[in-house]
Enzyme design. Structure first.
Site, PDB file in Angstrom:
ATOM      1  N   THR A 194       0.823  -1.223   0.000  1.00  0.00           N
ATOM      2  CA  THR A 194       0.000   0.000   0.000  1.00  0.00           C
ATOM      3  C   THR A 194       0.854   1.270   0.000  1.00  0.00           C
ATOM      4  OG1 THR A 194      -0.267   0.133   2.421  1.00  0.00           O
ATOM      5  CG2 THR A 194      -1.885  -1.196   1.186  1.00  0.00           C
ATOM      6  N   TYR A 228      -1.695  13.411   5.108  1.00  0.00           N
ATOM      7  CA  TYR A 228      -0.502  12.797   4.511  1.00  0.00           C
ATOM      8  C   TYR A 228       0.497  13.830   4.016  1.00  0.00           C
ATOM      9  CZ  TYR A 228      -1.558   7.828   4.679  1.00  0.00           C
ATOM     10  OH  TYR A 228      -1.761   6.544   5.125  1.00  0.00           O
ATOM     11  N   GLN A 239      -4.116   4.746  -0.329  1.00  0.00           N
ATOM     12  CA  GLN A 239      -5.455   4.171  -0.208  1.00  0.00           C
ATOM     13  C   GLN A 239      -5.349   2.699   0.214  1.00  0.00           C
ATOM     14  OE1 GLN A 239      -8.288   5.806  -0.318  1.00  0.00           O
ATOM     15  NE2 GLN A 239      -7.301   7.755  -0.793  1.00  0.00           N
ATOM     16  N   HIS A 240      -4.895   2.541   1.471  1.00  0.00           N
ATOM     17  CA  HIS A 240      -4.619   1.200   1.992  1.00  0.00           C
ATOM     18  C   HIS A 240      -5.792   0.240   1.768  1.00  0.00           C
ATOM     19  CE1 HIS A 240      -1.234   2.991   4.201  1.00  0.00           C
ATOM     20  NE2 HIS A 240      -2.060   3.910   4.639  1.00  0.00           N
ATOM     21  N   ASP A 241      -6.959   0.644   2.226  1.00  0.00           N
ATOM     22  CA  ASP A 241      -8.099  -0.288   2.227  1.00  0.00           C
ATOM     23  C   ASP A 241      -8.601  -0.584   0.822  1.00  0.00           C
ATOM     24  OD1 ASP A 241      -9.499   1.070   5.314  1.00  0.00           O
ATOM     25  OD2 ASP A 241      -7.924  -0.407   4.961  1.00  0.00           O
TER      26      ASP A 241
END
Ligand code: RIB
Ligand code: CA
Length: 316
Positions: A194, A228, A239-241
């Site tokens: 990610t 960030y 956008q980790h998820d």
């Protein structure tokens, strides 16, 4: 035939993008959402899930709330400013939900969905693994029925809360340890992949003429980008998820390596670390895959298509 999908989540700004990505992708059918404490408390994560579904005219998706407190330890504070805002949704202007949860026992809710699905379910956990740990504890019989299990969490190399721990695992390491040992073969989409994808704020400019959808998502992404940009000096986010959700929707979009993962729960410096053991220990078997790479440009094209489909009814 779309893949039935269950999302366990702590919305959460990148959770909102991930949920929208799933709802806008015909390859999957979201059959249930389970909420967990993490980015903010359970009351807020549940309120946010309900409000998001109502905004997207998808209140047909059942929501069940789960656990607020971690599996075996008291909640810890990161000591950082709230990445997602105090309410978990950047105080975005959305009305109070008109709908309610169908259950306050999301481990049982998820187990029932898995047990009763005609097709093997893909389970995606994009918050702390508290609910998943309680589910495998109470309903071990559903573990072999799960089709795929993908998490946003962990890191083979560098953490984000500590040098070695990623937030979702750091928040509830005992839950993560239970889950990795449960027999659920976990696809760990961690910070290794990610952090390799930068999503610039310009990716969301097209939303400007899309009414309330654009207003809400641009406000959320501005807040997330503001956070960030303090650390990275450019208007971008991770956008980790949504990246983890992309692997759930399009299996194989990431380069995965089969491995064995365990979780540190007692370390002074390493608490919450996902320890990736590539040694080929005979007879122990592999309990997971670790995700290493994805084509970021391709991801952004897919994200834009899915969000665009959801936003179309709002276009002026
Ligand atoms: O470390 C990133 C993860 O922590 C994401 O799931 C984000 O929503 C936060 O929960
Ligand atoms: Ca999350």
């Amino acid at each position: 035939m779309p893949i039935p999908l269950i999302i366990d989540t702590d919305p959460g700004l990148d959770d909102a993008i991930a949920i929208a990505l799933a709802l806008g992708s015909p390859e999957v059918e979201v059959i249930g959402i389970s909420t967990v404490g993490g980015n903010t408390n359970l009351e807020n994560t549940t309120r946010n899930a309900l409000r998001l579904l109502e905004l997207l005219d998808r209140a047909d998706v059942p929501v069940a709330s789960g656990h607020d407190e971690p599996y075996a330890r008291a909640k810890q504070e990161t000591g950082n400013p709230p990445v997602h805002g105090l309410d978990g949704f950047a105080s975005v202007d959305l009305p109070e939900p008109k709908t309610s949860v169908v259950s306050t026992d999301s481990p049982a809710f998820m187990a029932d969905l898995i047990r009763n699905s005609a097709q093997p379910v893909t389970l995606v956990a994009i918050g702390p693994l508290t609910n998943i740990a309680h589910m495998v504890d109470r309903f071990p019989e559903v573990v072999p029925m799960v089709g795929r299990f993908i998490i946003m969490g962990g890191a083979a190399k560098t953490g984000n809360v500590t040098p070695v721990a990623e937030f979702n695992v750091w928040h509830d390491p005992e839950a993560a340890k239970v889950v990795f040992a449960s027999g659920l073969k976990t696809v760990m989409v961690g910070l290794d992949v990610t952090h390799s994808v930068k999503t610039y704020e310009t990716e969301f400019e097209w939303m400007a003429n899309h009414g309330k959808f654009g207003e809400v998502f641009q406000q959320m992404m501005k807040y997330y980008t503001d956070f960030y940009s303090q650390f990275y000096g450019e208007r971008m986010t991770h956008q980790h998820d949504a990246l983890a959700m992309a692997e759930a929707i399009w299996p194989g979009i990431m380069m995965l390596e089969e491995t064995t993962i365990d979780v540190e729960t007692r370390g002074e410096l390493t608490d919450g670390m996902t320890v990736v053991d590539d040694r080929d220990r005979k007879g122990r078997g592999r309990n997971s895959w670790v995700a290493w790479t994805i084509d970021g440009d391709d991801f952004h094209v897919r994200l834009r298509n899915a969000l665009g489909a959801l936003a179309e009814p709002f276009r002026s």
